[in-house]
Design a protein around this motif. Structure first.
Motif, PDB file in Angstrom:
ATOM      1  N   TRP A  96       0.814  -1.212   0.000  1.00  0.00           N
ATOM      2  CA  TRP A  96       0.000   0.000   0.000  1.00  0.00           C
ATOM      3  C   TRP A  96       0.850   1.264   0.000  1.00  0.00           C
ATOM      4  O   TRP A  96       0.440   2.301  -0.518  1.00  0.00           O
ATOM      5  CB  TRP A  96      -0.955  -0.003   1.202  1.00  0.00           C
ATOM      6  CG  TRP A  96      -2.019  -1.050   1.080  1.00  0.00           C
ATOM      7  CD1 TRP A  96      -2.078  -2.241   1.745  1.00  0.00           C
ATOM      8  CD2 TRP A  96      -3.155  -1.016   0.217  1.00  0.00           C
ATOM      9  NE1 TRP A  96      -3.189  -2.950   1.349  1.00  0.00           N
ATOM     10  CE2 TRP A  96      -3.871  -2.216   0.420  1.00  0.00           C
ATOM     11  CE3 TRP A  96      -3.649  -0.078  -0.698  1.00  0.00           C
ATOM     12  CZ2 TRP A  96      -5.055  -2.510  -0.268  1.00  0.00           C
ATOM     13  CZ3 TRP A  96      -4.826  -0.361  -1.380  1.00  0.00           C
ATOM     14  CH2 TRP A  96      -5.510  -1.573  -1.172  1.00  0.00           C
ATOM     15  N   GLN A  97       2.030   1.196   0.570  1.00  0.00           N
ATOM     16  CA  GLN A  97       2.908   2.367   0.605  1.00  0.00           C
ATOM     17  C   GLN A  97       3.349   2.783  -0.806  1.00  0.00           C
ATOM     18  O   GLN A  97       3.704   3.934  -1.045  1.00  0.00           O
ATOM     19  CB  GLN A  97       4.136   2.070   1.479  1.00  0.00           C
ATOM     20  CG  GLN A  97       4.880   3.301   1.930  1.00  0.00           C
ATOM     21  CD  GLN A  97       5.923   2.985   2.982  1.00  0.00           C
ATOM     22  OE1 GLN A  97       5.988   1.853   3.482  1.00  0.00           O
ATOM     23  NE2 GLN A  97       6.746   3.951   3.331  1.00  0.00           N
ATOM     24  N   GLY A  98       3.300   1.840  -1.732  1.00  0.00           N
ATOM     25  CA  GLY A  98       3.677   2.136  -3.110  1.00  0.00           C
ATOM     26  C   GLY A  98       2.493   2.264  -4.050  1.00  0.00           C
ATOM     27  O   GLY A  98       2.686   2.371  -5.266  1.00  0.00           O
ATOM     28  N   ALA A  99       1.287   2.251  -3.506  1.00  0.00           N
ATOM     29  CA  ALA A  99       0.095   2.373  -4.349  1.00  0.00           C
ATOM     30  C   ALA A  99       0.014   3.775  -4.953  1.00  0.00           C
ATOM     31  O   ALA A  99       0.514   4.753  -4.374  1.00  0.00           O
ATOM     32  CB  ALA A  99      -1.161   2.073  -3.536  1.00  0.00           C
ATOM     33  N   GLY A 100      -0.606   3.871  -6.116  1.00  0.00           N
ATOM     34  CA  GLY A 100      -0.742   5.177  -6.764  1.00  0.00           C
ATOM     35  C   GLY A 100      -2.019   5.236  -7.586  1.00  0.00           C
ATOM     36  O   GLY A 100      -2.433   4.241  -8.181  1.00  0.00           O
TER      37      GLY A 100
END
Length: 278
Positions: free
Chosen positions: A91-95
């Motif tokens: 989720w930290q890399g979701a965009g």
């Protein structure tokens, strides 16, 4: 005019009004569905994914709806689905991105590309610097850029009942990647480096791994975290402040000795990288 004629006139006018409303409602019922507004979301898990998934919403969905549909698709299609979707999605890399690059970002990409070509010509007699510029140009050319929509994309954030849940519309890309195990180091380095992530590493550690060109020392670098946040990390011995760098981040090492007409590159490239999808 007597009271009965007043009543009759009012009733007649009211009847015409009601008939007009009914007629308008009847016409609306026959409006083709194709004219209704829809929002299309392409769900991707990364550049190595063999398939992208598409979800269409009637009207404008909330961000939480987009995330929920996306995570369900990714979880269902994952071959190694674990107990919770946080094991599948980083989720930290979701965009969340608009499909087309905005006019401003399109102009920024074109300007950076043109200036890097000019810089390569200016430094054509310096093999090391030329290699760095060409490597960065190749990295940008192989990247996908779209306009990032700045919203919270952690599913648990909305499960907690956040009141911040904006509407979105148009053609969008939702990136829900697995957790990567690398950090990119680009810019004033001999070649763009895909360094192995370490939770104990800070920016200075990744600079040691990459072969930087900065002969006068580096006081700070730009770090684009995987969620698109742009940070300045101080790395000199006299100002160094350790900051966390997440897996999937990009560390941009600024060029030294840029011609005055090209000095904006050290500001514009990190801004552009905020809109990098993958």
């Amino acid at each position: 005019m007597n009271s009965s004629s007043l009543f009759g006139s009012s009733f007649f006018g009211s009847s015409l009004l009601n008939r007009g409303v009914l007629l308008a409602l009847s016409l609306l019922a026959f409006v083709p569905n194709a004219l209704a507004q829809t929002t299309t979301v392409t769900v991707m898990t990364g550049s190595q994914a063999q398939q992208a998934y598409s979800v269409t919403f009637d009207g404008r969905p909330r961000v939480s709806q987009v995330i929920d549909q996306g995570r369900v698709l990714v979880a269902q299609k994952s071959q190694n689905m674990l107990a919770h979707t946080t094991d599948v999605i980083y989720w930290q890399g979701a965009g969340l991105f608009e499909h087309s690059v905005s006019g401003e970002n399109d102009a920024l990409l074109a300007d950076v590309t043109t200036k890097l070509a000019a810089l390569a010509e200016r430094w054509q007699d310096d093999e090391e610097k030329l290699s760095a510029v060409n490597s960065l140009s190749e990295f940008l050319a192989s990247s996908t850029f779209q306009t990032r929509i700045t919203v919270e994309l952690d599913h648990d954030f909305y499960l907690a009942g956040s009141k911040v849940n904006p509407l979105v519309e148009g053609e969008l890309t939702l990136l829900l990647p697995p957790r990567p195990n690398h950090v990119w180091v680009v810019g004033a380095v001999a070649t763009s480096t895909d360094a192995v992530f370490s939770p104990s590493h800070v920016a200075d550690d990744y600079l040691d791994i990459a072969n930087t060109l900065n002969i006068f020392g580096i006081s700070d670098v730009s770090v684009i975290q995987p969620g698109g946040k742009l940070e300045t990390h101080q790395v000199a011995y006299w100002n160094g402040i350790p900051k966390n760098i997440a897996p999937g981040a990009v560390v941009y090492v600024p060029f030294q000795g840029l011609p005055s007409a090209l000095k904006s590159l050290n500001r514009d490239i990190p801004r552009l990288l905020q809109h990098r999808v993958m």
